[in-house]
Motif scaffolding. Sequence first.
Motif, PDB file in Angstrom:
ATOM      1  N   ARG A   1      -2.678  -1.196  -5.102  1.00  0.00           N
ATOM      2  CA  ARG A   1      -3.057   0.160  -5.472  1.00  0.00           C
ATOM      3  C   ARG A   1      -4.404   0.237  -6.180  1.00  0.00           C
ATOM      4  O   ARG A   1      -5.092   1.257  -6.106  1.00  0.00           O
ATOM      5  CB  ARG A   1      -1.970   0.772  -6.363  1.00  0.00           C
ATOM      6  CG  ARG A   1      -0.675   1.088  -5.616  1.00  0.00           C
ATOM      7  CD  ARG A   1       0.385   1.615  -6.546  1.00  0.00           C
ATOM      8  NE  ARG A   1       0.851   0.578  -7.467  1.00  0.00           N
ATOM      9  CZ  ARG A   1       1.740   0.775  -8.429  1.00  0.00           C
ATOM     10  NH1 ARG A   1       2.260   1.991  -8.590  1.00  0.00           N
ATOM     11  NH2 ARG A   1       2.112  -0.211  -9.217  1.00  0.00           N
ATOM     12  N   HIS A   2      -4.792  -0.848  -6.888  1.00  0.00           N
ATOM     13  CA  HIS A   2      -6.033  -0.828  -7.658  1.00  0.00           C
ATOM     14  C   HIS A   2      -7.249  -1.226  -6.813  1.00  0.00           C
ATOM     15  O   HIS A   2      -8.380  -1.218  -7.326  1.00  0.00           O
ATOM     16  CB  HIS A   2      -5.918  -1.778  -8.851  1.00  0.00           C
ATOM     17  CG  HIS A   2      -5.763  -3.219  -8.465  1.00  0.00           C
ATOM     18  ND1 HIS A   2      -4.601  -3.705  -7.896  1.00  0.00           N
ATOM     19  CD2 HIS A   2      -6.625  -4.273  -8.541  1.00  0.00           C
ATOM     20  CE1 HIS A   2      -4.741  -5.001  -7.659  1.00  0.00           C
ATOM     21  NE2 HIS A   2      -5.961  -5.365  -8.036  1.00  0.00           N
TER      22      HIS A   2
ATOM     23  N   THR B   1      -9.665  -0.734  -3.249  1.00  0.00           N
ATOM     24  CA  THR B   1     -10.007   0.212  -2.198  1.00  0.00           C
ATOM     25  C   THR B   1      -9.449  -0.264  -0.864  1.00  0.00           C
ATOM     26  O   THR B   1      -8.991  -1.413  -0.736  1.00  0.00           O
ATOM     27  CB  THR B   1     -11.525   0.356  -2.065  1.00  0.00           C
ATOM     28  OG1 THR B   1     -12.077  -0.905  -1.651  1.00  0.00           O
ATOM     29  CG2 THR B   1     -12.163   0.811  -3.369  1.00  0.00           C
TER      30      THR B   1
ATOM     31  N   ASN C   1      -8.656  -4.087   0.113  1.00  0.00           N
ATOM     32  CA  ASN C   1      -7.322  -4.484   0.570  1.00  0.00           C
ATOM     33  C   ASN C   1      -7.416  -5.312   1.842  1.00  0.00           C
ATOM     34  O   ASN C   1      -6.753  -6.346   1.975  1.00  0.00           O
ATOM     35  CB  ASN C   1      -6.462  -3.243   0.818  1.00  0.00           C
ATOM     36  CG  ASN C   1      -5.542  -2.915  -0.336  1.00  0.00           C
ATOM     37  OD1 ASN C   1      -4.512  -3.556  -0.533  1.00  0.00           O
ATOM     38  ND2 ASN C   1      -5.938  -1.921  -1.122  1.00  0.00           N
TER      39      ASN C   1
ATOM     40  N   TYR D   1      -8.769   4.828  -2.048  1.00  0.00           N
ATOM     41  CA  TYR D   1      -7.670   4.014  -2.557  1.00  0.00           C
ATOM     42  C   TYR D   1      -6.384   4.398  -1.812  1.00  0.00           C
ATOM     43  O   TYR D   1      -6.284   5.504  -1.264  1.00  0.00           O
ATOM     44  CB  TYR D   1      -7.505   4.224  -4.062  1.00  0.00           C
ATOM     45  CG  TYR D   1      -8.616   3.610  -4.870  1.00  0.00           C
ATOM     46  CD1 TYR D   1      -8.511   2.309  -5.363  1.00  0.00           C
ATOM     47  CD2 TYR D   1      -9.793   4.315  -5.108  1.00  0.00           C
ATOM     48  CE1 TYR D   1      -9.542   1.730  -6.086  1.00  0.00           C
ATOM     49  CE2 TYR D   1     -10.832   3.750  -5.833  1.00  0.00           C
ATOM     50  CZ  TYR D   1     -10.702   2.457  -6.313  1.00  0.00           C
ATOM     51  OH  TYR D   1     -11.732   1.878  -7.017  1.00  0.00           O
TER      52      TYR D   1
END
Length: 354
Positions: free
Chosen positions: A87-88, A90, A94, A133
Motif C-alpha cells: 500500500r505504501h 506506487t 509495486n 497508489y
Amino acid sequence: MGIEVRHVSKTFGQFRSLDDVSFSVASGELVALLGPSGSGKTTLLRIIAGLEQADAGTVLLEDSDATHVNARDRGVGFVFQHYALFRHLTVFENVAFGLRVRPRGRRPTEAVIQEKVHKLLALVQLDYLGKRYPRQLSGGQRQRVALARALAVEPNVLLLDEPFGALDAKVRQELRRWLRRLHEDIRLTSVFVTHDQEEALELADRVVIMNQGRIEQQGSPEEVFERPATAFVMNFLGSVNIFHGRVEDGRAFLGPLAVDSPEHAGQPPQPATGYARPHELDLGRADTGGGLWARITDLNTTGAVVKVELTDDEGRLIQVQLGRDAYTELLPTAGERLYVTLKRVRVFLKDEKP
C-alpha cells in the motif's frame, strides 16, 4: 516450461486435502483447476509454487524434480486473490519490487528496471497510472498490477489463485477476456484456480475438475461439458434437472420418463439417475410419448434465453431454457400445463465412472 504433478497427497490434521493427484500442463498451456470449496485446488497450486510441501508425490518443472526446491528458486510467478500489493508503494514501485530485491549480482540496472516496468505497465494497459497508489485504483486495476508484478521477474510458470474472485461480475468478465488475449500474446505456461465454471470454460485450454482432493475429470472445456465422466462433473458444470429411476434392458425409466440408454444394455436392472441441462428439454402442448406433464410456476422472458420453471405432478421442479424463436412460436403462459420431453439425457448408475 511444462509442469508435471505425480501422485501428490497432502493432509492437514485429519483432513485429507489431496489424495494421489496426478496431472500435467504442457508448455504454453493455460489450465484451470476447477472445483468447489475444499476440493484441494488451492493447496495443489501452492504445492506447485513451493509455498506448501506435499506429504507424498513429486512436482516436476520442465522435467526437473522441483519437489524440494525453494519457492524463490522455482521460477514461478504467483498472483493472489486479494492482490497483496504494497500500500505504501506506487504502482510503478509495486511492479519493480521483485527486481529491486534481487541479490546484487542478479539485480538489473536502474535503466533496465525503468524500461521493463514501463513495458509491463503498457502490457497490462496501466502505463498512465504508474505514479498512483493501490488505494487510488479500482479492483480490476489492482489485479492487473498484481499480474504485472508477477511477470516482472520473468517467471517460467504463472500461477493464479482465484484471480478475479474479489471482483464484481462485469469486471470479472472484462478481465477474463483481457487475460485470455494476454495469454495468447505471451504463451506463458499458466495454471489458475477457480470455483466459477463459466470462468474456467471460457478461459482455459484445458480444465482439471477436482472434488474431495481427487481429480474427477480433465480435458478441454468442450470435453468436460459435453461428455462428463461422472455424475459429479455433470452436476457441477451448470444447472441440471435430475431424474431418479432405474435402467433395464438398455432403457432408462426415470420416473414418468423413458429414454434409451444403450450404454447400459445387457446389464441387470439397477438404480440410475438421469441428468439433463435446461436447454436439453423441450416443451409442447401435445403428449408425444416418453415425457411428462408439468405446470409453469415461473417465466423469465428477460434476455436472449427464456427461463421457464415448472412443477410436475410429483412436485418436482423442472427448469427449461428456450431460445427466443422457440419461445415466440410456443408463447407459454404462467400457470399453463405443458408436456416436457428430453432432447438429451445422460444416465449414470450409482457411483458409476464411465
